[in-house]
Design an enzyme around this catalytic site. Structure first.
Site, short mmCIF file in Angstrom:
data_model
loop_
_atom_site.label_atom_id
_atom_site.label_comp_id
_atom_site.label_asym_id
_atom_site.label_seq_id
_atom_site.Cartn_x
_atom_site.Cartn_y
_atom_site.Cartn_z
N TYR A 56 0.83 -1.21 0.00
CA TYR A 56 0.00 0.00 0.00
C TYR A 56 0.87 1.26 0.00
O TYR A 56 1.53 1.57 0.99
CB TYR A 56 -0.94 0.03 1.20
CG TYR A 56 -1.92 -1.12 1.27
CD1 TYR A 56 -2.18 -1.94 0.18
CD2 TYR A 56 -2.60 -1.39 2.45
CE1 TYR A 56 -3.07 -2.98 0.26
CE2 TYR A 56 -3.50 -2.43 2.53
CZ TYR A 56 -3.74 -3.23 1.44
OH TYR A 56 -4.63 -4.26 1.51
N HIS A 118 -0.12 -12.04 0.81
CA HIS A 118 -0.94 -11.16 -0.02
C HIS A 118 -1.02 -11.60 -1.48
O HIS A 118 -1.74 -11.00 -2.27
CB HIS A 118 -0.36 -9.75 0.07
CG HIS A 118 -1.35 -8.65 -0.13
ND1 HIS A 118 -0.96 -7.37 -0.43
CD2 HIS A 118 -2.69 -8.60 -0.08
CE1 HIS A 118 -2.00 -6.59 -0.54
NE2 HIS A 118 -3.07 -7.31 -0.35
#
Length: 186
Positions: A56, A118
């Site tokens: 992110y 992820h």
């Protein structure tokens, strides 16, 4: 706020969490005072799970949270995620450990409550899509070593990829959580 048990962790978290991703850009590009105000207000309203990832904002979300959490000192459950690149396949254990150490440094913490894989899980390995056999035979043991070392309390994975691979990961019994993708903005 209503709370529920988070997977097999035994942790009680609010039905709403604080996503610190790049959606809207607040935690990756926002003003520091707005970032702090947003998390403080969320915690005030009963939010106690905060989600971030190295991906992110290229680590910016974790850096922001490190600063904000240090200032606020809220009682929260903190989860972060790592993603392996194709180039990491020859050094999975080292790549997982390096990624987590870098995340912890950005977060200004010795550990997180939840560490999640992820990568999308699939049958055939390709680019950032991770073959389920690699996830179970190489990544999961690396995550368990980090758990034993005290760098995370619990381990999980993002529920993206091919259904059969995701079910294999769940059925393995090795993970404490699966983060199902749901975002009201999507």
């Amino acid at each position: 706020m209503e709370r529920r048990r988070l997977g097999r962790t035994g942790l009680q978290v609010g039905v709403l969490g604080f996503g610190a991703g790049a959606v809207g850009g607040l935690m990756t590009k926002g003003e520091p005072r707005d970032q702090e105000r947003a998390l403080a207000r969320a915690v005030e309203l009963g939010v106690n799970y905060v989600d971030t990832a190295a991906l992110y904002g290229n680590g910016e979300s974790e850096r922001t949270l490190g600063r904000v959490l240090k200032a606020l000192k809220p009682d929260i459950v903190l989860g972060t995620k790592f993603r392996l690149k194709a180039a990491d396949r020859s050094r999975i254990g080292a790549a997982v450990e390096q990624s987590v150490d870098e995340s912890l440094k950005r977060l200004q913490r010795d550990s997180v409550d939840l560490l999640q894989l992820h990568n999308p899980l699939v049958a055939k390995d390709a680019d950032d899509k991770l073959a389920i056999d690699i996830a179970l035979n190489d990544v999961l043991p690396a995550m368990q070593r980090l758990q034993k070392a005290g760098k995370t309390r619990f381990i999980g994975f993002s529920g993206v990829g091919e259904t059969a691979a995701l079910l294999q990961a769940v059925d393995s019994g090795g993970f404490d959580t699966v983060q199902v993708v749901y975002n009201a903005l999507n």
